[in-house]
Design an enzyme around this catalytic site. Structure first.
Site, PDB file in Angstrom:
ATOM      1  CE  LYS A 106      80.263  33.408 110.771  1.00 20.27           C
ATOM      2  NZ  LYS A 106      81.244  33.366 109.670  1.00 20.27           N
TER       3      LYS A 106
HETATM    4  P1  NAD Z   1      74.774  28.036 101.938  1.00 17.55           P
HETATM    5  O1  NAD Z   1      73.609  28.145 102.834  1.00 17.55           O
HETATM    6  O2  NAD Z   1      74.797  28.812 100.664  1.00 17.55           O
HETATM    7  O3  NAD Z   1      75.044  26.493 101.549  1.00 17.55           O
HETATM    8  C1  NAD Z   1      75.156  25.462 102.484  1.00 17.55           C
HETATM    9  C2  NAD Z   1      74.979  24.149 101.722  1.00 17.55           C
HETATM   10  O4  NAD Z   1      75.278  23.044 102.588  1.00 17.55           O
HETATM   11  C3  NAD Z   1      73.574  23.908 101.179  1.00 17.55           C
HETATM   12  O5  NAD Z   1      73.656  23.369  99.868  1.00 17.55           O
HETATM   13  C4  NAD Z   1      73.006  22.846 102.153  1.00 17.55           C
HETATM   14  O6  NAD Z   1      72.000  22.044 101.552  1.00 17.55           O
HETATM   15  C5  NAD Z   1      74.261  22.061 102.420  1.00 17.55           C
HETATM   16  N1  NAD Z   1      74.229  21.210 103.613  1.00 17.55           N
HETATM   17  C6  NAD Z   1      73.752  21.493 104.845  1.00 17.55           C
HETATM   18  N2  NAD Z   1      73.897  20.409 105.644  1.00 17.55           N
HETATM   19  C7  NAD Z   1      74.482  19.444 104.890  1.00 17.55           C
HETATM   20  C8  NAD Z   1      74.892  18.107 105.135  1.00 17.55           C
HETATM   21  N3  NAD Z   1      74.749  17.535 106.339  1.00 17.55           N
HETATM   22  N4  NAD Z   1      75.456  17.412 104.124  1.00 17.55           N
HETATM   23  C9  NAD Z   1      75.616  17.985 102.905  1.00 17.55           C
HETATM   24  N5  NAD Z   1      75.247  19.225 102.613  1.00 17.55           N
HETATM   25  C10 NAD Z   1      74.686  19.944 103.599  1.00 17.55           C
HETATM   26  O7  NAD Z   1      76.042  28.399 102.844  1.00 17.55           O
HETATM   27  P2  NAD Z   1      77.487  28.857 102.370  1.00 17.55           P
HETATM   28  O8  NAD Z   1      77.541  30.334 102.429  1.00 17.55           O
HETATM   29  O9  NAD Z   1      77.874  28.125 101.132  1.00 17.55           O
HETATM   30  O10 NAD Z   1      78.354  28.329 103.609  1.00 17.55           O
HETATM   31  C11 NAD Z   1      78.823  26.983 103.668  1.00 17.55           C
HETATM   32  C12 NAD Z   1      80.020  26.938 104.594  1.00 17.55           C
HETATM   33  O11 NAD Z   1      81.008  27.860 104.106  1.00 17.55           O
HETATM   34  C13 NAD Z   1      79.724  27.383 106.043  1.00 17.55           C
HETATM   35  O12 NAD Z   1      80.570  26.659 106.919  1.00 17.55           O
HETATM   36  C14 NAD Z   1      80.134  28.842 106.035  1.00 17.55           C
HETATM   37  O13 NAD Z   1      80.449  29.318 107.335  1.00 17.55           O
HETATM   38  C15 NAD Z   1      81.358  28.758 105.146  1.00 17.55           C
HETATM   39  N6  NAD Z   1      81.753  30.050 104.571  1.00 17.55           N
HETATM   40  C16 NAD Z   1      80.940  30.729 103.701  1.00 17.55           C
HETATM   41  C17 NAD Z   1      81.367  31.947 103.211  1.00 17.55           C
HETATM   42  C18 NAD Z   1      80.548  32.719 102.213  1.00 17.55           C
HETATM   43  O14 NAD Z   1      81.029  33.771 101.754  1.00 17.55           O
HETATM   44  N7  NAD Z   1      79.383  32.253 101.821  1.00 17.55           N
HETATM   45  C19 NAD Z   1      82.602  32.488 103.596  1.00 17.55           C
HETATM   46  C20 NAD Z   1      83.404  31.765 104.457  1.00 17.55           C
HETATM   47  C21 NAD Z   1      82.964  30.542 104.944  1.00 17.55           C
END
Ligand code: NAD
Length: 420
Positions: A106
């Site tokens: 990561k």
């Molecule tokens: P992203 O940046 O697209 O979205 C994150 C969202 O969370 C945004 O809408 C933001 O406004 C919101 N957010 C941030 N702080 C917040 C809070 N305190 N309360 C409520 N909402 C809040 O990111 P993503 O890619 O959707 O990733 C989100 C999670 O999923 C992370 O933990 C990431 O590691 C995990 N993840 C993502 C992927 C992927 O393929 N995108 C894969 C595995 C895991």
């Protein structure tokens, strides 16, 4: 939300919890709890106003016993060495749970990307790619998107790497745009595995998903796609969603697509225009009385205090590490079933693996084939968790996931033998 829980300590505790059910020596356990190496660097980049921007950046390569290191790159002010180490460890065990031939890595940059222009972000990303060049490669370490990074950043990293190496190697990163060698189905993959995990979980628990009420914390890539698929493919009723600006709630149900369009237009879910929708705080969303809660934002969203007030029957983790270990214990005592991140959000890395396979073969799959193969991996992984849960009489499905994953990582390590 608990700011003071160190996610790296959470990861180590999760590994310890599972190792207690396995016969593992202390030294081997240390290996399973610590990264092999961590790059920490400062990126020096010229800003649009000719000043020099300096940005702290990290890449952790946690364990490569099952294959090349694999994992995303996050742009966020809260990125730290320990956060990156934790996220890289979760990648190791995630890849093992869904049985894809990768280790875990990561990376991240300490930055709020919203404060920089697109050309500044491009120079910062290319500077990071230059630092990463000796470490990454199609058979070494393969970055992917994470919070605040996406296809655009992956395309920049790929282009920088290919330029410096004088080659074409699209499989050096995944999560690319289709035209740059991306896979169909990759953007939806994390939300899709969250939906599939929820479907299997409700089936296992004898609950009906059609009409079930769902609250989703975080409405980015993972959360919004999960909400849309739960609604469209399983007939669930999405009653509340949030992002960093706040939460909205409508018992009658929110249209997951319309909320996403509203967020795309205005930058947030709040202010969504249905007559009966009310605004809530983020904490209120997490303690709503719903059938399914999907945390899809960041780590430590639910600590032990908040867990005591959670009223959902089932939690499916789309985010990485949204529950602290103490919250897990509280939820076990309260009979709330938690289906862990290393299964539920594994769709992202699973379709990244399919993208890498397609890049290496220079032969591209249909979306239907991607989704079918993803479903097979997630359903088989879910069944493996249930078997381990029953066989070892485990307290929760997280420990079951780590038991399955640790056994796989350990057998790869032992079969390789030790050198020097
Ligand atoms: P992203 O940046 O697209 O979205 C994150 C969202 O969370 C945004 O809408 C933001 O406004 C919101 N957010 C941030 N702080 C917040 C809070 N305190 N309360 C409520 N909402 C809040 O990111 P993503 O890619 O959707 O990733 C989100 C999670 O999923 C992370 O933990 C990431 O590691 C995990 N993840 C993502 C992927 C992927 O393929 N995108 C894969 C595995 C895991």
């Amino acid at each position: 939300m608990s700011e003071d829980v160190n996610p790296f300590e959470s990861l180590q505790e999760q590994v310890d919890d599972a190792a207690a059910y396995l016969d593992i020596g202390e030294d081997t356990l240390e290996r399973l709890k610590n990264p092999e190496r961590v790059l920490e660097t400062n990126l020096s980049v010229e800003m649009d106003d000719d000043s020099l921007g300096v940005f702290r950046a990290f890449r952790s390569q946690f364990n490569g016993d099952r294959g090349p290191y694999k994992g995303g790159i996050r742009y966020h002010p809260g990125v730290s060495r320990d956060e990156v180490k934790a996220l890289s460890g979760w990648m190791v065990y995630k890849c093992a749970v869904v049985d894809i031939p990768y280790g875990g890595g990561k990376g991240g940059i300490v930055i709020d990307p919203h404060e920089y222009s697109e050309s500044e972000l491009e120079r910062i990303t290319r500077a990071f790619a230059k630092e990463l060049r000796p470490l990454i490669g199609v058979d070494r370490d393969i970055p992917a998107p994470d919070v605040n990074t996406g296809q655009r950043e992956m395309n920049w990293i790929k282009d920088t790497y290919e330029t410096l190496e004088n080659t074409t190697e699209p499989g050096v990163v995944t999560g690319k745009a289709i035209e740059s060698g991306g896979s169909r189905g990759r953007v939806e993959a994390t939300g899709r595995s969250t939906m599939l995990t929820a479907r299997e979980a409700f089936d296992l628990l004898g609950k009906n998903m059609a009409g079930a009420s769902v609250a989703v914390q975080g409405y980015g890539n993972a959360g919004s796609v999960a909400a849309k698929l739960l609604q469209d493919e399983l007939g669930a009723n999405v009653v509340a969603v949030s992002d960093s600006s706040g939460a909205i709630h409508d018992r009658a149900g929110l249209d997951a697509h319309e909320v996403k369009e509203h967020k795309n237009e205005t930058g947030s879910v709040t202010g969504f225009g249905s007559d009966s929708a009310q605004e809530l705080t983020n904490e209120e969303l997490l303690t709503l009385d719903v059938d399914l809660l999907v945390p899809a934002a960041l780590e430590n969203a639910i600590d032990a205090d908040l867990a005591a007030d959670v009223k959902a029957d089932v939690i499916v983790e789309a985010a990485n590490g949204p529950l602290t270990p103490d919250a897990d214990d509280v939820l076990v005592d309260r009979d709330v079933y938690v289906f862990p991140d290393i299964l539920a959000n594994a769709g992202g890395v699973t379709v990244s693996y399919f993208e890498w396979v397609q890049n290496r073969q220079r032969f591209y799959w249909t979306e239907e084939k991607v989704n079918d193969e993803l479903e097979r991996h997630i359903v088989e992984a879910f069944e493996g968790l249930v078997d381990a849960y029953e066989e070892h009489d485990l307290p929760n499905f997280r420990t079951a996931a780590y038991v399955v994953a640790i056994e796989r990582v350990l057998s790869a390590y032992e079969e390789a033998g030790s050198w020097p």
